[in-house]
Design an enzyme around this catalytic site. Structure first.
Site, PDB file in Angstrom:
ATOM      1  N   GLU A   1      16.704  18.639  -4.050  1.00 43.01           N
ATOM      2  CA  GLU A   1      16.273  17.058  -3.829  1.00 43.01           C
ATOM      3  C   GLU A   1      16.777  15.896  -4.252  1.00 43.01           C
ATOM      4  OE1 GLU A   1      14.373  19.656  -3.789  1.00 43.01           O
ATOM      5  OE2 GLU A   1      13.645  20.101  -1.717  1.00 43.01           O
TER       6      GLU A   1
ATOM      7  N   HIS B   1       2.990  18.958   3.165  1.00 42.43           N
ATOM      8  CA  HIS B   1       4.092  18.726   4.268  1.00 42.43           C
ATOM      9  C   HIS B   1       3.257  17.850   5.233  1.00 42.43           C
ATOM     10  CE1 HIS B   1       5.981  22.094   2.060  1.00 42.43           C
ATOM     11  NE2 HIS B   1       7.049  21.600   2.564  1.00 42.43           N
TER      12      HIS B   1
END
Lengths: 326, 326
Positions: free
Chosen positions: B61, B130
């Site tokens: 990321e 999430h």
């Protein structure tokens, strides 16, 4: 794989004399700049004194359109990329004549897109991903630009290094990683926190890794030549670990209590400026008079650059609201 | 008859139309390639534009987010899929410290046109890492804009504006909205940032909300109307820039403020909106401000428990009743 050590010294007469003299001039320019800067600032300046050969040997292969992500001891890299000293002094002194227009810059944030100098984050290891992006951009636009990312042995342990070298290898982007291994991350000796040779890490990512004597500007020049040719020809990234030495502490005022007694004196015996100057004289590339003239001209240049910066005004405080959004 | 698309299709169309218009736009992230993205927003992009312009990244990321910054400062216009908005936390240094500050730190020498796409919110069993809505974290970060569409029409128009913006934009798509259908104009269009939209006009209460909670709030407003309570529902559409004027104008008319958001209450965006009203329109208030938000807890993995964590229509109705009871 053991990394190659550039022990075979190139013959100086195989390198254009103009390039040899350029490298001498750049090392002197960087050293005299550093000497002067250390007399006028304190605190957040991380001197790269002793490491000049890495930046100079590398930038000798770069053109203005090539990208540079310099490191926390990277004034040499910026100077050798072509930025005038007056701009750098003005950045350190927070004057509007600096590249950051008075916002303030020093060992970080100096930037000049026209010279490919893309700036530097304050956070260590924050340049890797940007360097990947710049290299991807060069490849995408089908130019023959390369991106060069300098970093220290301490920063080689950031995850961003591993994330970036992996992706750069997969994408075969023109990215040259140059680790200046000066054996310390701030105060911490590299051997306490860093496993293995950094150059060997290239093997894990299918990237050529090379260990080079970073005090020898000719060795650096040769290695960086291999690295930039490799990258420019579409073969992907290249990793150089420059074995180098830090003459000074982490910051201005660091009394270096973490270093063994006598070490700072010992490393100065491997001064890249002295080594190169002697070699130029020994191999009769230049005469003492010529080198002395270069030395003197640069002393004058440094004085004039600092005078120019001092005469440049500080910005209007309203600048704090500028540059937030385009 | 007006054309109907899903929120997902509207985003996909925005990406395709913009990529046809500007060859410097690239799209990447985990699984965005042939697979078409975790939520299928980039479906068909590789087929039409090739793997150089729409490609898979490693699970890296930081390299993804920082790489986008490197591309943006060297002429590309990257659109990054973080796959889950929560992943911005993995890439936080590159977004918060690089993207948002690069232009400012470097004296305006660069533009940073990056769109960070973050699918956010509760979707049914995605769990604590999430399901988050991270908008308030970035409202605290000068230098990055935040678009947060609630309808297919807005999704397309705001995405086009985000891509054309020369600044970093965090583009928060709600996972529960991807299948929402609505009228979407086929021709390309921009929705200006910083312009709120009144989703429902009213005279008694100003209810400010965005993203998924627009739907919840409109249902509550509909029910309140049956009790002759007139709720004005305002969707700011972008939280930075924030259309304070529209919110304050409505508040001066109604005298009552409710903020509804899916993110946790404490230090959420509702706190900032409440503070703005307290500073600029305190004496226009007829009742205390009410915030209807997620509880100050992580979202549990159990889909059964999720509705107990985030605002429901009944929760909004309680707040409506409270402010009208004063």
């Amino acid at each position: 794989m053991s990394p190659k050590v550039a022990v075979n010294r190139a013959k100086l007469n195989e390198i254009p004399r103009e390039k040899l003299m350029w490298m001498y001039e750049m090392i002197v320019r960087s050293r005299r700049f550093d000497d002067k800067l250390l007399t006028i600032i304190s605190g957040f300046y991380h001197s790269g004194m002793g490491q000049e050969a890495t930046g100079v040997g590398t930038c000798a292969h770069l053109r203005p359109q090539d990208y540079l992500l310099y490191d926390h001891r990277g004034c040499t890299q910026v100077i050798a990329k072509g930025l005038p000293l007056k701009k750098i002094f003005a950045d350190f002194l927070c004057r509007i004549g600096g590249t950051c227009k008075g916002k303030g810059a020093g060992i970080v944030h100096i930037a000049d897109p026209s010279l490919g100098i893309l700036g530097q984050p304050g956070m260590l290891g924050g340049s890797f991903a940007l360097a990947f992006g710049a290299a991807y951009s060069a490849k995408f636009r089908k130019t023959d630009q390369v991106a060069v990312c300098f970093f220290g042995d301490g920063t080689s342990n950031r995850g961003t290094f591993h994330e970036t070298i992996n992706w750069a290898s997969v994408q075969k982007v023109p990215l040259v990683f140059i680790c200046e291994n000066n054996k310390y991350g701030m105060s911490v000796p590299s051997k306490l926190v860093t496993a293995g040779r950094i150059a060997d890490r290239g093997l894990a990512f299918d990237v050529p890794g090379e260990l080079v004597d970073g005090q020898d500007v000719i060795a650096m020049y040769e290695a960086a030549g291999r690295a930039t040719s490799h990258a420019r020809s579409g073969k992907g990234p290249y990793l150089i670990e420059a074995d180098t030495l830090r003459f000074r502490g982490h910051y201005v005022g660091d009394n270096q209590t973490s270093r063994p007694a006598g070490e700072t004196e010992e490393v100065k015996k491997r001064d890249p400026l002295v080594l190169y100057r002697c070699r130029l004289l020994d191999e009769k590339i230049a005469q003492e008079e010529e080198l002395a003239r270069v030395d003197q001209d640069i002393v004058t240049e440094v004085e004039q650059a600092l005078k120019w910066a001092n005469e440049s005004p500080k910005p209007d405080p309203s600048i704090i609201y500028d540059h937030l959004y385009a | 008859m007006a054309r109907v698309l899903s929120y997902r299709e509207a985003l996909n169309e925005a990406l395709k139309q913009e990529m046809r218009r500007d060859p410097m736009i690239v799209s990447f992230g985990e699984d965005v390639g042939i697979w078409g993205g975790g939520f299928k927003v980039t479906k068909g992009l590789t087929d039409e534009f090739g793997a150089e312009r729409n490609f898979d990244s490693p699970i890296s990321e930081n390299a993804v987010a920082g790489g986008a910054v490197g591309m943006a400062i060297t002429g590309l216009r990257p659109v990054v899929d973080l796959q889950f908005a929560d992943c911005c936390l993995v890439a936080m240094d590159e977004i918060y410290n690089r993207a948002a500050k690069w232009r400012y730190m470097h004296g305006g020498n660069f533009k940073v046109p990056v769109v960070f796409r973050g699918p956010m919110g509760v979707i049914g069993g995605a769990g604590a890492e999430h399901s988050q809505c991270p908008e308030s974290i970035f409202m605290h970060c000068p230098g990055i804009k935040i678009a947060i569409p609630a309808t297919p029409y807005d999704a397309k128009g705001l995405m086009i504006t985000a891509i054309r913006d020369d600044n970093p934009v965090l583009f928060l798509e709600h996972k529960m909205l991807y299948d929402m259908k609505g009228e979407v104009t086929e021709e390309s269009y921009e929705i200006p940032f910083g312009k709120a939209i009144v989703r429902r006009e009213g005279t008694d209460i100003t209810l400010v909300t965005w993203s998924m909670m627009v739907k919840t709030s409109l249902e509550a407003a509909e029910q309140a109307a049956k009790s002759d309570v007139s709720v004005e529902v305002i969707d700011p559409r972008t939280l930075n820039p924030l259309d304070k004027e529209s919110i304050l104008a409505s508040l001066r008319k109604t005298g009552r403020l409710i903020v509804v958001h899916e993110a946790a209450k404490t230090s959420g965006a509702g706190a900032e909106l409440s503070a703005i009203v307290a500073e600029d329109a305190l004496y226009d208030l007829k009742a205390p401000i009410r915030r209807v938000c997620a509880k100050d807890i992580p979202i549990p993995q159990s889909g059964y428990l999720e509705p107990f964590c985030i605002p429901q229509v009944a929760d909004v109705l309680v707040a409506i009743h409270d402010v009208m009871a004063v």
